[in-house]
Design a protein around this motif. Structure first.
Motif, PDB file in Angstrom:
ATOM      1  N   LEU A   1      12.362 -44.654 -28.632  1.00 55.80           N
ATOM      2  CA  LEU A   1      12.042 -43.421 -27.927  1.00 55.80           C
ATOM      3  C   LEU A   1      12.002 -42.256 -28.906  1.00 55.80           C
ATOM      4  O   LEU A   1      12.543 -42.344 -30.016  1.00 55.80           O
ATOM      5  CB  LEU A   1      13.111 -43.146 -26.860  1.00 55.80           C
ATOM      6  N   PRO A   2      11.373 -41.160 -28.536  1.00 53.90           N
ATOM      7  CA  PRO A   2      11.426 -39.968 -29.398  1.00 53.90           C
ATOM      8  C   PRO A   2      12.881 -39.562 -29.652  1.00 53.90           C
ATOM      9  O   PRO A   2      13.729 -39.646 -28.757  1.00 53.90           O
ATOM     10  CB  PRO A   2      10.692 -38.903 -28.577  1.00 53.90           C
ATOM     11  N   ALA A   3      13.160 -39.137 -30.869  1.00 55.88           N
ATOM     12  CA  ALA A   3      14.516 -38.722 -31.233  1.00 55.88           C
ATOM     13  C   ALA A   3      14.438 -37.419 -32.014  1.00 55.88           C
ATOM     14  O   ALA A   3      13.844 -37.377 -33.095  1.00 55.88           O
ATOM     15  CB  ALA A   3      15.198 -39.801 -32.057  1.00 55.88           C
ATOM     16  N   ARG A   4      15.038 -36.373 -31.479  1.00 57.42           N
ATOM     17  CA  ARG A   4      15.053 -35.087 -32.181  1.00 57.42           C
ATOM     18  C   ARG A   4      16.314 -34.922 -33.008  1.00 57.42           C
ATOM     19  O   ARG A   4      16.438 -33.965 -33.763  1.00 57.42           O
ATOM     20  CB  ARG A   4      14.927 -33.959 -31.171  1.00 57.42           C
ATOM     21  N   LEU A   5      17.250 -35.870 -32.863  1.00 61.42           N
ATOM     22  CA  LEU A   5      18.474 -35.858 -33.648  1.00 61.42           C
ATOM     23  C   LEU A   5      18.698 -37.245 -34.218  1.00 61.42           C
ATOM     24  O   LEU A   5      18.727 -38.234 -33.471  1.00 61.42           O
ATOM     25  CB  LEU A   5      19.677 -35.449 -32.788  1.00 61.42           C
ATOM     26  N   LEU A   6      18.860 -37.331 -35.531  1.00 62.29           N
ATOM     27  CA  LEU A   6      19.175 -38.584 -36.212  1.00 62.29           C
ATOM     28  C   LEU A   6      20.576 -38.464 -36.801  1.00 62.29           C
ATOM     29  O   LEU A   6      20.917 -37.427 -37.386  1.00 62.29           O
ATOM     30  CB  LEU A   6      18.170 -38.865 -37.344  1.00 62.29           C
ATOM     31  N   VAL A   7      21.376 -39.519 -36.667  1.00 64.29           N
ATOM     32  CA  VAL A   7      22.750 -39.493 -37.179  1.00 64.29           C
ATOM     33  C   VAL A   7      23.019 -40.792 -37.932  1.00 64.29           C
ATOM     34  O   VAL A   7      22.332 -41.792 -37.747  1.00 64.29           O
ATOM     35  CB  VAL A   7      23.783 -39.315 -36.041  1.00 64.29           C
ATOM     36  N   GLY A   8      24.069 -40.775 -38.759  1.00 61.99           N
ATOM     37  CA  GLY A   8      24.427 -41.963 -39.526  1.00 61.99           C
ATOM     38  C   GLY A   8      25.847 -42.420 -39.293  1.00 61.99           C
ATOM     39  O   GLY A   8      26.295 -43.368 -39.930  1.00 61.99           O
ATOM     40  N   GLY A   9      26.577 -41.761 -38.378  1.00 60.62           N
ATOM     41  CA  GLY A   9      27.966 -42.132 -38.115  1.00 60.62           C
ATOM     42  C   GLY A   9      28.204 -42.386 -36.639  1.00 60.62           C
ATOM     43  O   GLY A   9      27.638 -41.682 -35.784  1.00 60.62           O
ATOM     44  N   VAL A  10      29.059 -43.360 -36.337  1.00 61.68           N
ATOM     45  CA  VAL A  10      29.293 -43.750 -34.948  1.00 61.68           C
ATOM     46  C   VAL A  10      29.946 -42.624 -34.156  1.00 61.68           C
ATOM     47  O   VAL A  10      29.594 -42.370 -32.995  1.00 61.68           O
ATOM     48  CB  VAL A  10      30.153 -45.025 -34.901  1.00 61.68           C
ATOM     49  N   ASP A  11      30.914 -41.920 -34.750  1.00 58.22           N
ATOM     50  CA  ASP A  11      31.594 -40.854 -34.022  1.00 58.22           C
ATOM     51  C   ASP A  11      30.638 -39.706 -33.694  1.00 58.22           C
ATOM     52  O   ASP A  11      30.672 -39.156 -32.584  1.00 58.22           O
ATOM     53  CB  ASP A  11      32.783 -40.339 -34.835  1.00 58.22           C
ATOM     54  N   THR A  12      29.784 -39.333 -34.650  1.00 56.19           N
ATOM     55  CA  THR A  12      28.787 -38.288 -34.391  1.00 56.19           C
ATOM     56  C   THR A  12      27.802 -38.741 -33.324  1.00 56.19           C
ATOM     57  O   THR A  12      27.376 -37.951 -32.468  1.00 56.19           O
ATOM     58  CB  THR A  12      28.037 -37.939 -35.687  1.00 56.19           C
ATOM     59  N   TYR A  13      27.433 -40.006 -33.378  1.00 56.01           N
ATOM     60  CA  TYR A  13      26.511 -40.596 -32.400  1.00 56.01           C
ATOM     61  C   TYR A  13      27.062 -40.437 -30.989  1.00 56.01           C
ATOM     62  O   TYR A  13      26.368 -39.965 -30.073  1.00 56.01           O
ATOM     63  CB  TYR A  13      26.355 -42.065 -32.769  1.00 56.01           C
ATOM     64  N   ALA A  14      28.340 -40.805 -30.799  1.00 54.01           N
ATOM     65  CA  ALA A  14      28.953 -40.711 -29.476  1.00 54.01           C
ATOM     66  C   ALA A  14      29.108 -39.260 -29.033  1.00 54.01           C
ATOM     67  O   ALA A  14      28.863 -38.916 -27.865  1.00 54.01           O
ATOM     68  CB  ALA A  14      30.317 -41.415 -29.480  1.00 54.01           C
ATOM     69  N   GLU A  15      29.506 -38.377 -29.964  1.00 52.45           N
ATOM     70  CA  GLU A  15      29.682 -36.968 -29.604  1.00 52.45           C
ATOM     71  C   GLU A  15      28.344 -36.334 -29.224  1.00 52.45           C
ATOM     72  O   GLU A  15      28.274 -35.513 -28.285  1.00 52.45           O
ATOM     73  CB  GLU A  15      30.328 -36.215 -30.755  1.00 52.45           C
ATOM     74  N   ALA A  16      27.281 -36.692 -29.924  1.00 51.64           N
ATOM     75  CA  ALA A  16      25.958 -36.165 -29.583  1.00 51.64           C
ATOM     76  C   ALA A  16      25.531 -36.608 -28.191  1.00 51.64           C
ATOM     77  O   ALA A  16      24.888 -35.854 -27.456  1.00 51.64           O
ATOM     78  CB  ALA A  16      24.936 -36.620 -30.625  1.00 51.64           C
TER      79      ALA A  16
END
Length: 310
Positions: free
Chosen positions: A213-228
């Protein structure tokens, strides 16, 4: 330095490719380490190491001597354990951060009580680790693993879920099937292996569906992923065990529960080139006992056609 300490130092130098790092591991200064190896070479009458400004590597004679030293030190550790019934020393492990915090740390006091002479250095990460070069005894990693010369011991699988925040779902709607995801957004989790965002993954019977799907936010950490995800940036897929509180208190909502992502295998890896020391053996067995039993319980709650690759 006595002969055994010198052997241990020599093995560390070869493992780490550095006099400085090995000296720090052994609690001596670099000049002491240099003098000890020079005295060892003089006693043996042969050169053991090629030295450069950037790296240290064994000569052909040094490599053969290294293999014998590794076996001798492991046998000595085994003998000490047989005589005393205890393992001792420093155990270096690198573990997925959330897994370490949620599953390992609560059970670690009991493990340390069982082995009072053992110290655990717990690193946290998901990147590739050169175990021998970095002085790490074992790592715990998730996903299907690339071929390597490491020994891989499976621990179990993590159940994964698709979730989003209530605010996100109020804006975009709640899909009833993967076919309803047009107009939705995901938070892109960048794979450490490929450098690209991982697609969302769903199972429909025996079939696996991947959707980017379109993604306007890319992350590389699991904790940041969940918080986002909590902040409403989009859909994410994460291990269920890490979000139990969020799902219970409504901060996150499970989406498409009838089309779950593939579960993720979890394994412990250690070098095949080294004889397994008693301290590593007891730690790996404990990982199977603690993490393996927990993950198997989670996996047994729901059948899956297979396991995903990261």
């Amino acid at each position: 330095m006595d002969r055994l300490a010198t052997l241990d130092l020599f093995v560390r130098i070869v493992d780490r490719g550095s006099f400085t790092a090995a000296a720090a591991d052994c609690g001596v200064s670099r000049p002491v380490a240099t003098a000890a190896v020079r005295a060892l070479e003089q006693r043996l009458g042969t050169r053991l190491l090629h030295r450069s400004t950037r790296h240290v590597r064994p000569t052909e004679e040094g490599a053969a001597y290294y293999r014998r030293c590794v076996a001798i030190l492991a046998d000595l550790e085994d003998a000490d354990r047989s005589a005393s019934g205890a393992v001792a020393g420093l155990l270096r492990a690198d573990v997925i951060g959330r897994l370490a915090r949620m599953l390992l740390l609560p059970a670690l006091p009991d493990f340390l009580a069982r082995h009072p002479a053992l110290t655990v250095h717990l690193g946290e990460g998901e990147r590739f680790v050169d175990l021998v070069r970095e002085g790490v005894d074992c790592v715990v990693r998730a996903g299907n693993l690339l071929d390597s010369d490491m020994i891989v011991r499976p621990l179990g699988v993590m159940e994964e879920v698709t979730v989003a925040s209530p605010a996100y779902l109020s804006r975009h709607g709640t899909p009833a099937s993967p076919d309803d995801l047009e107009g939705h957004q995901m938070i892109g989790f960048v794979s450490s292996r490929t450098g690209q965002p991982l697609p969302l993954e769903f199972t429909r019977g025996e079939k696996v569906i991947e959707i980017s799907l379109p993604a306007r936010l890319l992350v590389g950490g699991v904790d940041t992923y969940a918080e986002a995800a909590r902040l409403g940036f989009g859909l994410v897929q994460v291990p269920r065990y890490g979000l139990a509180n969020d799902l219970a208190n409504g901060a996150l909502v499970e989406v498409l529960p009838d089309f779950p992502p593939m579960p993720t295998p979890v394994s412990v890896l250690y070098p095949s080139s080294r004889q397994l020391s008693p301290r590593v053996r007891v730690f790996v067995d404990w990982l199977v006992e603690i993490i393996g039993s927990r993950l198997r319980r989670n996996a047994d709650e729901r059948p899956y056609p297979g396991a995903k690759a990261r």
